[in-house]
Write a protein that holds these residues in place. Structure first.
Motif: not given
Length: 69
Positions: A14-25
């Protein structure tokens, strides 16, 4: 049965990746690597970044020399 962090293949983002998503990855990737391998990869990434910065710096120096000549 999927792992608790996995999604079904038909799940849509749902939508672009969020900063938290990127940091989590990034954290998950780093945690999955043994420390020595992680350090080796990080060193390679830093060396590549430094090489790129040196290349950009040389190009800027050439521009300054050309403009001042």
């Amino acid at each position: 049965m999927p792992h608790h962090q996995e999604r079904a293949a038909n799940a849509l983002a749902r939508g672009p990746a969020k900063t938290d998503d990127i940091e989590g990855a990034r954290r998950a990737t780093a945690e999955a690597r043994p420390d020595e391998v992680h350090a080796t990869v990080a060193i390679g990434d830093i060396e590549t970044a430094c090489e790129s910065i040196r290349h950009d710096l040389d190009a800027l120096k050439r521009i300054v020399r050309t403009d001042s000549a």
